[in-house]
Design a protein around this motif. Structure first.
Motif, PDB file in Angstrom:
ATOM      1  N   GLU A  38      -8.334   6.982  -3.214  1.00  0.00           N
ATOM      2  CA  GLU A  38      -6.986   6.514  -3.804  1.00  0.00           C
ATOM      3  C   GLU A  38      -6.492   5.229  -2.998  1.00  0.00           C
ATOM      4  O   GLU A  38      -5.998   4.141  -3.420  1.00  0.00           O
TER       5      GLU A  38
ATOM      6  N   ARG B 283      -6.290   1.164  -3.881  1.00  0.00           N
ATOM      7  CA  ARG B 283      -4.901   0.490  -3.804  1.00  0.00           C
ATOM      8  C   ARG B 283      -5.427  -0.828  -3.072  1.00  0.00           C
ATOM      9  O   ARG B 283      -4.724  -1.962  -3.374  1.00  0.00           O
TER      10      ARG B 283
ATOM     11  N   THR C 134      -6.929  -3.361  -5.026  1.00  0.00           N
ATOM     12  CA  THR C 134      -5.749  -4.230  -6.100  1.00  0.00           C
ATOM     13  C   THR C 134      -5.111  -5.161  -5.332  1.00  0.00           C
ATOM     14  O   THR C 134      -4.899  -6.087  -5.897  1.00  0.00           O
TER      15      THR C 134
ATOM     16  N   LEU D  29       0.795  -1.288   0.124  1.00  0.00           N
ATOM     17  CA  LEU D  29      -0.028  -0.074   0.126  1.00  0.00           C
ATOM     18  C   LEU D  29       1.043   1.257   0.032  1.00  0.00           C
ATOM     19  O   LEU D  29       0.406   2.290  -0.059  1.00  0.00           O
ATOM     20  N   ARG D  30       2.296   1.148  -0.078  1.00  0.00           N
ATOM     21  CA  ARG D  30       3.246   2.299  -0.130  1.00  0.00           C
ATOM     22  C   ARG D  30       3.058   3.140   0.963  1.00  0.00           C
ATOM     23  O   ARG D  30       3.075   4.273   1.042  1.00  0.00           O
TER      24      ARG D  30
END
Length: 266
Positions: free
Chosen positions: A161, A165, A168, A132-133
């Motif tokens: 956003e 994420r 995904t 998930l950064r």
């Protein structure tokens, strides 16, 4: 996912057995040190009869994953949710079938629950944070007496956003409780069913908390605390750790590994 070949060989005299692989995994995950549900029985739950040349991985020990692993010729199946949860129970119905199929195939079964969630390198939480950064990740949360069961860190994204994420990565359309700011800057993560830790996340300074699932009343709790909550699916948040564990075991023992994906949609 296709299997991949490990890089290093097993022990002296040929391939390792299930007990040797399990002892290695117990040490890696610090199984003896991590408290869990009383009946979780982390570790080797069913012994296997054959040397381990192929390791299967799955989130859940269910008939579907046991059959898939047996059909693929696995000697050991590594899971996050094992066979034992509710204490003593008779081996009848589906419980009997799980054990029958394991025994008939000769396949062993290894389970790691909270020890796999909490691991600082191959745990569900730290790996999900990376996907998930999330930056500057630190331990977060306490559960069953284990401090740092989850993670918290910095993230730059809008709420939508971040939810995209999560969809995904987890393969599940998340439920979003928009109790906090639209711009997310600090995210706490505890995979699985950790809706009870929403207040802990808010106290720790998170503006958003991500877990798999939670109870009905957590909607109001999130709104009143002013924190976003993203429910990304219990199954979906807990596939990364067991994949990483099987991969590392295969590399260590010179085996192949395969992940068996049986999503529940929950």
């Amino acid at each position: 996912m296709p299997g991949s070949r490990g890089a290093s060989g097993g022990g002296a005299g040929g391939r390792a057995g299930c007990r040797e692989v399990a002892a290695w995994a117990d040490d890696l995950l610090r199984v003896a040190e991590i408290e869990d549900y009383p009946s979780a029985l982390n570790g080797l739950q069913v012994d296997g009869r054959r040397p381990v040349a192929r390791i299967g991985a799955a989130t859940d020990a269910c008939l579907a994953t046991i059959d898939l692993a047996a059909e693929a010729g696995c000697e050991l199946l590594m899971v996050h949710h094992g066979l034992f949860w509710g204490g003593l129970r008779p081996f009848v119905g589906p419980a009997y079938e799980r054990f029958r199929r394991l025994f008939e195939s000769g396949m062993g079964l290894y389970s790691a629950h909270l020890p796999l969630d909490a691991h600082p390198r191959i745990g569900n939480n730290v790996l999900l944070a990376a996907e998930l950064r999330v930056a500057d990740v630190e331990p977060f949360g306490s559960f069953k007496g284990n401090d740092g069961i989850g993670v918290i860190g910095a993230v730059e994204a809008s709420r939508s956003e971040l939810a995209a994420r999560a969809e995904t990565v987890c393969g599940h359309t998340p439920i979003v409780i928009a109790g906090g700011p639209e711009r997310v800057s600090r995210l706490a993560i505890v995979t699985g069913g950790a809706g009870s830790l929403i207040e802990s996340a808010a106290v720790a300074g998170a503006d958003t908390f991500l877990t798999g699932e939670g109870n009905h009343h957590t909607y109001h709790e999130a709104m009143e605390l002013g924190i976003n909550v993203i429910y990304a699916g219990h199954y979906g948040t807990e596939t990364l750790g067991v994949r990483a564990l099987a991969k590392r075991a295969a590399e260590h023992f010179g085996a192949e590994h395969t992940f068996f994906d049986v999503p529940t949609g929950l």
